[in-house]
Each structure stands twice: as C-alpha cells, then as structure tokens.
Design an enzyme around this catalytic site. Structure first.
Site, PDB file in Angstrom:
ATOM      1  N   PHE B  61      44.378  42.571  38.335  1.00  0.00           N
ATOM      2  CA  PHE B  61      44.476  41.550  37.291  1.00  0.00           C
ATOM      3  C   PHE B  61      44.672  40.153  37.889  1.00  0.00           C
ATOM      4  O   PHE B  61      44.725  39.179  37.159  1.00  0.00           O
ATOM      5  CB  PHE B  61      45.622  41.888  36.336  1.00  0.00           C
ATOM      6  CG  PHE B  61      45.311  43.046  35.414  1.00  0.00           C
ATOM      7  CD1 PHE B  61      44.018  43.532  35.301  1.00  0.00           C
ATOM      8  CD2 PHE B  61      46.315  43.644  34.655  1.00  0.00           C
ATOM      9  CE1 PHE B  61      43.719  44.595  34.440  1.00  0.00           C
ATOM     10  CE2 PHE B  61      46.029  44.694  33.789  1.00  0.00           C
ATOM     11  CZ  PHE B  61      44.734  45.180  33.674  1.00  0.00           C
ATOM     12  N   LYS B  62      44.811  40.082  39.190  1.00  0.00           N
ATOM     13  CA  LYS B  62      45.011  38.773  39.852  1.00  0.00           C
ATOM     14  C   LYS B  62      45.951  37.878  39.035  1.00  0.00           C
ATOM     15  O   LYS B  62      45.643  36.729  38.719  1.00  0.00           O
ATOM     16  CB  LYS B  62      43.674  38.088  40.131  1.00  0.00           C
ATOM     17  CG  LYS B  62      42.834  38.871  41.129  1.00  0.00           C
ATOM     18  CD  LYS B  62      41.780  38.041  41.795  1.00  0.00           C
ATOM     19  CE  LYS B  62      41.042  38.840  42.872  1.00  0.00           C
ATOM     20  NZ  LYS B  62      40.320  40.036  42.338  1.00  0.00           N
ATOM     21  N   ASP B  65      50.382  33.712  36.591  1.00  0.00           N
ATOM     22  CA  ASP B  65      51.050  33.016  35.493  1.00  0.00           C
ATOM     23  C   ASP B  65      52.516  32.781  35.840  1.00  0.00           C
ATOM     24  O   ASP B  65      52.974  33.124  36.936  1.00  0.00           O
ATOM     25  CB  ASP B  65      50.891  33.838  34.201  1.00  0.00           C
ATOM     26  CG  ASP B  65      50.701  32.945  32.980  1.00  0.00           C
ATOM     27  OD1 ASP B  65      51.479  31.978  32.837  1.00  0.00           O
ATOM     28  OD2 ASP B  65      49.784  33.210  32.188  1.00  0.00           O
ATOM     29  N   ILE B  66      53.243  32.205  34.901  1.00  0.00           N
ATOM     30  CA  ILE B  66      54.680  31.997  35.083  1.00  0.00           C
ATOM     31  C   ILE B  66      55.362  33.370  35.136  1.00  0.00           C
ATOM     32  O   ILE B  66      54.786  34.374  34.707  1.00  0.00           O
ATOM     33  CB  ILE B  66      55.254  31.139  33.934  1.00  0.00           C
ATOM     34  CG1 ILE B  66      55.025  31.812  32.572  1.00  0.00           C
ATOM     35  CG2 ILE B  66      54.613  29.746  33.933  1.00  0.00           C
ATOM     36  CD1 ILE B  66      55.755  31.132  31.412  1.00  0.00           C
ATOM     37  N   PRO B  67      56.584  33.427  35.696  1.00  0.00           N
ATOM     38  CA  PRO B  67      57.229  34.734  35.894  1.00  0.00           C
ATOM     39  C   PRO B  67      57.285  35.594  34.628  1.00  0.00           C
ATOM     40  O   PRO B  67      56.966  36.787  34.682  1.00  0.00           O
ATOM     41  CB  PRO B  67      58.637  34.353  36.378  1.00  0.00           C
ATOM     42  CG  PRO B  67      58.441  33.048  37.098  1.00  0.00           C
ATOM     43  CD  PRO B  67      57.385  32.328  36.297  1.00  0.00           C
ATOM     44  N   SER B 115      37.592  35.838  49.565  1.00  0.00           N
ATOM     45  CA  SER B 115      36.467  35.859  50.497  1.00  0.00           C
ATOM     46  C   SER B 115      35.265  35.028  50.046  1.00  0.00           C
ATOM     47  O   SER B 115      34.358  34.784  50.832  1.00  0.00           O
ATOM     48  CB  SER B 115      36.025  37.309  50.721  1.00  0.00           C
ATOM     49  OG  SER B 115      35.704  37.904  49.485  1.00  0.00           O
ATOM     50  N   ALA B 171      28.129  45.872  49.817  1.00  0.00           N
ATOM     51  CA  ALA B 171      27.211  44.856  49.290  1.00  0.00           C
ATOM     52  C   ALA B 171      27.591  43.442  49.731  1.00  0.00           C
ATOM     53  O   ALA B 171      26.742  42.583  49.895  1.00  0.00           O
ATOM     54  CB  ALA B 171      27.166  44.936  47.762  1.00  0.00           C
ATOM     55  N   ALA B 176      33.391  48.867  56.727  1.00  0.00           N
ATOM     56  CA  ALA B 176      34.610  49.668  56.546  1.00  0.00           C
ATOM     57  C   ALA B 176      35.256  49.962  57.895  1.00  0.00           C
ATOM     58  O   ALA B 176      36.472  49.835  58.059  1.00  0.00           O
ATOM     59  CB  ALA B 176      34.270  50.970  55.817  1.00  0.00           C
ATOM     60  N   GLY B 190      32.838  48.652  46.084  1.00  0.00           N
ATOM     61  CA  GLY B 190      32.386  48.631  44.702  1.00  0.00           C
ATOM     62  C   GLY B 190      30.943  49.047  44.550  1.00  0.00           C
ATOM     63  O   GLY B 190      30.614  50.234  44.580  1.00  0.00           O
TER      64      GLY B 190
END
Lengths: 216, 216
Positions: B61-62, B65-67, B115, B171, B176, B190
């Site tokens: 979910f990256k 936001d605030i805590p 990246s 891709a 790896a 992916g």
C-alpha cells in the site's frame, strides 16, 4: 471545483452508516468531500460512487508509487466517480505526471509538506521543489498545512494561480480564517465537523468563517 | 515469512477472475502474494481475505500518510487477513512507527528507494537514512531495487539481519540470482510470472533460480 464555500469535509469516519448520515447532512455546506483509504477498506470502493452523488469526491489516496501503478489507481478512482485525487510529489515528477494524464481533467492535488512532526524530516526540506514540480506537471493545485499560514503564503508565491487546499483546521489547531487570508482557496476540516453534535451546523459555521475571510 | 522459496508474486492484475486463477496456480511456488491498491479498487477489500487463504498476503500500500491514518489503514489490512504491509519512510519516523505498532506482529517493510526514473529525484538521496530509520523503528525489513544490486549490498550493510525484498526482477530488467547474491532475501516478481503462458511453470523457474543462488 467552483469556489463557493471554501470548505472541504475530510470524512475520516469508517462506519458506513455514520459516513452516509454525516455526508447527507453536511453536503449543502461544503464544496467537496475528501475520503481516504480507511473508508475504502471498510466500506469498499463503491463508497466513492455513493458519496459522489452528494458532492464532488476527492480521493485523498496520497499516491506514492511508480508511474504505472499511480496511473492504474487514478483511472479506477475516476471510473468510480472521483472528481479529484491527492498525490505525493516525493516519488518524482514522472509519478505525478502519470496521475495528471490519467485523471483526464479531474483535479490533481500534490502534497507539498505534511503537518505532523515527522513531516519535518524529509518532506519539509523539499516542499518548495515539490510545489514547483506541481506547476510544471500541470496539477490543479497543492496541499499545504493550515497549521503554518506562513508556509501557505510562501507556497502561494510559487504556485501562482493553482488551488491551495489546507488541512489541519479545527481539531489540529489551524484557523480557517488565517489559512484563507494566507492564500488558501479551500480549508479541509474533519473532526470538528463530523465529530460535532450537529455536523451540519458546524459545517455552516466554518463555511461562514471561510466566506467572510475571503471577503476581506 | 519463513525462507523457503525466496520468491514473492507481485499480483498486479486487476481482473478478479484472472487474479484468482493465477494465485491458485502459482501458490505452491511462492512464499507470499503482494497486492496493491488497483486490486482493492477493482475487486474490493475482500480480495485480501480471499488471497490470504492461499498464501500470506503482503499489502503493497506504500503508506505515506500521517501516523493516525497509517495506523487505521494498517489495522484494517491486518483485520482483512494481511500478513505484511509496505510503508514509505519519507513521511517520517512517527508515520513508520505507527504502522509497526498497529501491525501487532505482522510484517512491516519500508521502501528505501524506488527504481523508476523519478525515484532518483527525492527518494534515492535519502535512501540510506530511511534504511537506518527502518532499523530504529523495528520494521521487519526493507524494499530495495533488484535493478541495482550494488544498492542492495549497501543497504544490507545498514539493515543487518532485517529482511530485504527486491522488486524489479524479470520484465523490469533485474536478475533474481544477482539480487539474492547481493543480499536480497526475497525477489518480487510480477509480469514475468502472471503474464507468462504458464504462470506456475514461470514461478517454479524463478524459485529454482532463487534457491540455487542462495546455495552459492
């Protein structure tokens, strides 16, 4: 967003019943309803569609991913009825541009700096660069903290005619009148509206303050 | 996560039918399934619960936001069945700590640098500071790009025994074997799995490569 009341409701409730009742009561007094991921995780993505029947919905998703993922999220939010979306500038210009392109005319707001203590570590030092980036990327506006009216003024100097949306009014200590006088177009108000005994009255009060500050 | 295959599937499909079929086919060959917001917006939050019946689910979910908002999102993701969650470091230490506390033992991974090209603007210059922060905040691990094995090696030097998860394999050009030899614990793969004619075979192939690189 047409400038009409100068107030955006931050609907940070997650109980679907409460969300519905607050949104219906408050809709006549706010320009838009801002929602965040906790509501999507509790009520499902249909909440975007439901609320957008009442007022324009801004998805405060603080997008912070690679361009392709930002694009996919934006496309789906717009498809569900969102009128605007909030994105972080930190992941870089290409990530912001991807959102502006995918929004197809819906409004895109870029977070400049964050108002919580941790916001001073990494976001505050680059906030001005990010405000410039928002202009370059043709965003609709930026997010700047109502708790720091001095910063709103400086950011207004950078973004020119872009919209400035300012959270932190009310429970977090910011003043709607001060933020608007400093150059904010809209104040974002949460708890002191949705947590009030009479949310509609609380919204009307903030709207009146915003209106009267605008006239000065 | 027990170290068993060294491969995490990045399930970036949004068609619920395709998601189900790929996840079922690939489950025996991967350690975890990583999902992102586009799937939540297309299939709803129940996707977390459904997929976690097959393999541990990491919500990419990256969070940025605030805590308090980070905490609310984390609590709901865990309640839905997530085993891990990915958070950005740039909103500050308090925002990361809020996730670690709310995760109640579920795994928390902090993005160090990104990246894509835009990742060089703001994230790369502070990546080492953010890796240190991940250690201080007692995160389970960090995300570091497989496309830059040299960086994985440097970040390994900072994070010690924390897990390193490396996206960008396949891709996007990362190898790896190179990523694991540089110090990654898990590679995140992916498109070259879910987009393959036979996703299960593709997953088994990457898993074999990861296993054999680990033995060296």
């Amino acid at each position: 967003m047409k400038r009409q009341h100068g107030v955006i409701l931050a609907l940070d409730e997650t109980d679907p019943e409460k969300v519905r009742s607050v949104a219906s009561a408050v809709a006549p007094y706010v320009d838009a309803i801002k929602i965040n991921w906790p509501l999507i995780l509790s009520a499902g993505p249909a909440a975007i569609t439901d609320l957008s029947a009442l007022r324009p919905v801004i998805c405060d998703f603080k997008l912070a991913d690679i361009p392709n993922t930002n694009r996919l999220i934006t496309e789906q939010a717009i498809r569900r009825g969102a009128s605007g979306i909030i994105v972080h500038g930190f992941p870089g210009t290409d990530s912001v541009r991807a959102v502006v392109e995918a929004a197809k005319g819906a409004e895109v707001f870029v977070v400049t700096e964050m108002s919580h203590p941790g916001g001073q570590e990494f976001t505050a030092p680059v906030a001005d660069r990010i405000a410039h980036m928002a202009v370059d990327a043709k965003a609709s506006g930026v997010i700047a903290p109502a708790t720091r009216p001095g910063r709103i003024k400086e950011i207004r100097g950078i973004v020119g005619s872009l919209l400035i949306l300012s959270p932190g009014v009310g429970a977090q200590g910011g003043s709607a009148a001060d933020a608007i006088r400093a150059g904010a177009d809209y104040v974002i108000v949460g708890r002191s509206i949705y947590g009030a005994p009479h949310p509609a009255e609380a919204a009307k009060d903030v709207s009146d303050v915003a209106q009267s500050a605008m006239k000065k």
